[in-house]
Scaffold this motif. Structure first.
Motif, PDB file in Angstrom:
ATOM      1  N   SER A   1      -2.182  13.851  -4.969  1.00 38.66           N
ATOM      2  CA  SER A   1      -2.137  14.017  -6.415  1.00 38.66           C
ATOM      3  C   SER A   1      -0.930  13.321  -7.028  1.00 38.66           C
ATOM      4  N   GLY A   2      -0.349  12.402  -6.296  1.00 34.15           N
ATOM      5  CA  GLY A   2       0.724  11.607  -6.866  1.00 34.15           C
ATOM      6  C   GLY A   2       1.952  12.435  -7.146  1.00 34.15           C
ATOM      7  N   ARG A   3       2.446  13.147  -6.134  1.00 35.91           N
ATOM      8  CA  ARG A   3       3.704  13.853  -6.330  1.00 35.91           C
ATOM      9  C   ARG A   3       4.827  12.850  -6.502  1.00 35.91           C
ATOM     10  N   ALA A   4       4.454  11.602  -6.388  1.00 41.38           N
ATOM     11  CA  ALA A   4       5.326  10.487  -6.768  1.00 41.38           C
ATOM     12  C   ALA A   4       6.720  10.603  -6.195  1.00 41.38           C
ATOM     13  N   ASP A   5       6.792  10.956  -4.920  1.00 41.92           N
ATOM     14  CA  ASP A   5       8.117  11.012  -4.301  1.00 41.92           C
ATOM     15  C   ASP A   5       8.701   9.615  -4.114  1.00 41.92           C
ATOM     16  N   ALA A   6       7.829   8.624  -4.075  1.00 34.23           N
ATOM     17  CA  ALA A   6       8.333   7.267  -3.908  1.00 34.23           C
ATOM     18  C   ALA A   6       8.584   6.657  -5.270  1.00 34.23           C
ATOM     19  N   GLY A   7       9.678   5.996  -5.394  1.00 34.66           N
ATOM     20  CA  GLY A   7      10.038   5.392  -6.666  1.00 34.66           C
ATOM     21  C   GLY A   7       9.450   3.999  -6.776  1.00 34.66           C
ATOM     22  N   SER A   8      10.244   3.073  -7.210  1.00 41.70           N
ATOM     23  CA  SER A   8       9.782   1.707  -7.395  1.00 41.70           C
ATOM     24  C   SER A   8       9.223   1.151  -6.090  1.00 41.70           C
ATOM     25  N   PRO A   9       8.037   0.557  -6.147  1.00 44.78           N
ATOM     26  CA  PRO A   9       7.381   0.092  -4.916  1.00 44.78           C
ATOM     27  C   PRO A   9       8.201  -0.940  -4.168  1.00 44.78           C
ATOM     28  N   ASP A  10       9.004  -1.686  -4.869  1.00 46.06           N
ATOM     29  CA  ASP A  10       9.707  -2.787  -4.214  1.00 46.06           C
ATOM     30  C   ASP A  10      11.094  -2.403  -3.743  1.00 46.06           C
TER      31      ASP A  10
ATOM     32  N   ILE B   1       0.868  -1.172   0.000  1.00 48.10           N
ATOM     33  CA  ILE B   1       0.000   0.000   0.000  1.00 48.10           C
ATOM     34  C   ILE B   1       0.905   1.222   0.000  1.00 48.10           C
ATOM     35  N   ARG B   2       0.592   2.182  -0.858  1.00 50.69           N
ATOM     36  CA  ARG B   2       1.371   3.418  -0.859  1.00 50.69           C
ATOM     37  C   ARG B   2       0.581   4.468  -0.094  1.00 50.69           C
ATOM     38  N   ILE B   3       1.153   4.954   0.997  1.00 51.00           N
ATOM     39  CA  ILE B   3       0.436   5.907   1.845  1.00 51.00           C
ATOM     40  C   ILE B   3       1.021   7.306   1.655  1.00 51.00           C
ATOM     41  N   PRO B   4       0.185   8.263   1.219  1.00 53.67           N
ATOM     42  CA  PRO B   4       0.690   9.631   1.035  1.00 53.67           C
ATOM     43  C   PRO B   4       0.724  10.376   2.372  1.00 53.67           C
ATOM     44  N   CYS B   5       1.823  10.231   3.108  1.00 52.76           N
ATOM     45  CA  CYS B   5       1.955  10.883   4.416  1.00 52.76           C
ATOM     46  C   CYS B   5       1.842  12.403   4.243  1.00 52.76           C
ATOM     47  N   PRO B   6       0.999  13.053   5.039  1.00 50.21           N
ATOM     48  CA  PRO B   6       0.842  14.507   4.886  1.00 50.21           C
ATOM     49  C   PRO B   6       2.117  15.279   5.230  1.00 50.21           C
ATOM     50  N   HIS B   7       3.048  14.650   5.956  1.00 46.24           N
ATOM     51  CA  HIS B   7       4.306  15.333   6.287  1.00 46.24           C
ATOM     52  C   HIS B   7       5.405  14.983   5.295  1.00 46.24           C
ATOM     53  N   CYS B   8       5.488  13.714   4.897  1.00 42.87           N
ATOM     54  CA  CYS B   8       6.660  13.215   4.167  1.00 42.87           C
ATOM     55  C   CYS B   8       6.416  12.943   2.693  1.00 42.87           C
ATOM     56  N   SER B   9       5.156  12.930   2.231  1.00 46.26           N
ATOM     57  CA  SER B   9       4.777  12.518   0.876  1.00 46.26           C
ATOM     58  C   SER B   9       4.672  10.994   0.787  1.00 46.26           C
ATOM     59  N   ALA B  10       4.423  10.502  -0.421  1.00 47.38           N
ATOM     60  CA  ALA B  10       4.051   9.091  -0.590  1.00 47.38           C
ATOM     61  C   ALA B  10       5.157   8.133  -0.163  1.00 47.38           C
ATOM     62  N   ARG B  11       4.792   7.162   0.650  1.00 46.61           N
ATOM     63  CA  ARG B  11       5.758   6.156   1.113  1.00 46.61           C
ATOM     64  C   ARG B  11       5.105   4.777   1.144  1.00 46.61           C
ATOM     65  N   ASN B  12       5.963   3.779   1.068  1.00 40.42           N
ATOM     66  CA  ASN B  12       5.573   2.384   1.212  1.00 40.42           C
ATOM     67  C   ASN B  12       4.985   2.156   2.613  1.00 40.42           C
ATOM     68  N   SER B  13       3.903   1.386   2.700  1.00 40.63           N
ATOM     69  CA  SER B  13       3.268   1.158   4.003  1.00 40.63           C
ATOM     70  C   SER B  13       4.193   0.433   4.973  1.00 40.63           C
ATOM     71  N   ALA B  14       5.246  -0.213   4.482  1.00 37.41           N
ATOM     72  CA  ALA B  14       6.187  -0.895   5.373  1.00 37.41           C
ATOM     73  C   ALA B  14       6.902   0.095   6.298  1.00 37.41           C
ATOM     74  N   GLU B  15       6.864   1.399   5.949  1.00 41.77           N
ATOM     75  CA  GLU B  15       7.479   2.411   6.819  1.00 41.77           C
ATOM     76  C   GLU B  15       6.575   2.779   7.986  1.00 41.77           C
ATOM     77  N   PHE B  16       5.327   2.285   7.949  1.00 41.94           N
ATOM     78  CA  PHE B  16       4.335   2.713   8.948  1.00 41.94           C
ATOM     79  C   PHE B  16       3.984   1.569   9.888  1.00 41.94           C
TER      80      PHE B  16
END
Ligand SMILES: [Zn+2]
Lengths: 108, 214
Positions: free
Chosen positions: A94-103, A2-17
């Motif tokens: 809006s997909g600022r797409a700060d996260a790269g490849s999901p894996d 799951i890609r979670i768009p953190c309101p502080h950090c931008s989009a991140r992998n759910s494994a960070e949460f």
């Protein structure tokens, strides 16, 4: 994933949460009945649909955030810092797409 | 035995090569001229500061979360909402802490010297972004992570502060500072060496001279 768009950090992998669970309003302890308190502590709605839940960004901002997620599709329609009222404007989504490849979250 | 006794600090990271004691730190004196280099920067002073994210200190620093700035020789990093990491020359932690305390009066601010509790390393070279992106999911392109950008994320599954700091790399090449808990330092160092293997990465010591500067 799951890609979670953190309101502080931008989009991140759910494994960070850390998934905290369904967000429920805490009843007033001075007027609550034992039955209401038990429901607040233990009962979850667990819907197949939209749910408002709390996540903790352990590997990022270390803040709690409130996420509206669809439990079937994992679509996320709003995120906001926990404790703030309205949903975060779509900017964070809006997909600022700060996260790269999901894996790419770690060493293979 | 000498008359005066001075404590010797050791980094969490072991870099191969000849060793010597500089500014109270036992460090590897190994230098590398490889195209991609990973150096142990742990002896640098590190000070963790917490305060109101939008308070007087944030204004005094002029640095918010996700950015960084050099201020009187100290790199001020916005490492979290209401959280800053200050990196300065070897042995200057108390001086930096004193300066921070002088910036604010009346605000609640926490200032902690974390020099010996954290590991710090620097990845420098034209392939630095490509090597780092093997173990970090955040987009490292210039558009998203330009010079001065800072973020905290998973790097090889270790919670790491990443700062794009080409200026501090001193080689006019992409350079990243990576900051993590001391106990994860050696692991992260080895993971980065592993990720950089295909780019010919080499480890090196902190490159301290007698003034503690690079
Ligand atoms: Zn976050």
């Amino acid at each position: 994933m799951i890609r979670i768009p953190c309101p502080h950090c931008s989009a991140r992998n759910s494994a960070e949460f850390r998934h905290v669970g369904e967000a429920a309003a805490r009843p007033d302890p001075s007027t609550v009945t034992p039955e209401q308190w038990r429901v607040y502590l233990y009962e979850r709605s667990n819907p197949a649909g939209w749910i408002t839940e709390t996540w903790f960004h352990t590997m990022g901002c270390r803040r709690f955030i409130t996420v509206e997620r669809h439990t079937v599709t994992n679509e996320i329609r709003s995120v906001r810092p926990a404790g703030s009222s309205g949903p975060e404007p779509a900017e964070a989504l809006s997909g600022r797409a700060d996260a790269g490849s999901p894996d790419a979250g770690g060493q293979a | 035995m000498p008359d005066t006794w001075a404590p010797v600090a050791r980094s969490a990271i072991t870099v191969p090569g000849p060793r010597s004691v500089v500014d109270g730190w036992e460090v590897s004196t190994r230098r590398s001229s490889a195209a991609l280099r990973l150096s142990d920067a742990s002896p640098l002073a590190k000070v963790s500061v917490r305060a109101d994210a939008d308070g007087a200190l944030a204004d005094a620093f002029g640095v918010r979360f996700r950015s960084s700035r050099r201020r009187d020789g100290v790199l001020v990093i916005g490492s979290g909402p209401g959280e800053w990491l200050l990196v300065g020359g070897v042995g200057t932690a108390h001086q930096i802490a004193g300066q921070v305390c002088g910036l604010v009066a009346g605000d609640f601010v926490s200032v902690v010297d974390v020099t010996h509790g954290r590991a710090l390393m620097r990845l420098t070279g034209s392939d630095a972004s490509r090597a780092l992106s093997k173990v970090c999911a955040v987009d490292l392109s210039d558009a998203v992570t330009p010079e001065g950008a800072a973020f905290r994320s998973s790097v090889a599954k270790v919670t790491t502060d990443v700062i794009r700091d080409d200026a501090g790399g001193g080689a006019g090449e992409p350079s990243y500072l990576l900051h993590c808990e001391r106990s994860s330092g050696q692991y992260l160092f080895k993971c980065l060496l592993d990720a950089g293997k295909e780019f010919g990465i080499e480890p090196e010591g902190p490159g301290l001279d007698s003034t503690g500067a690079r």
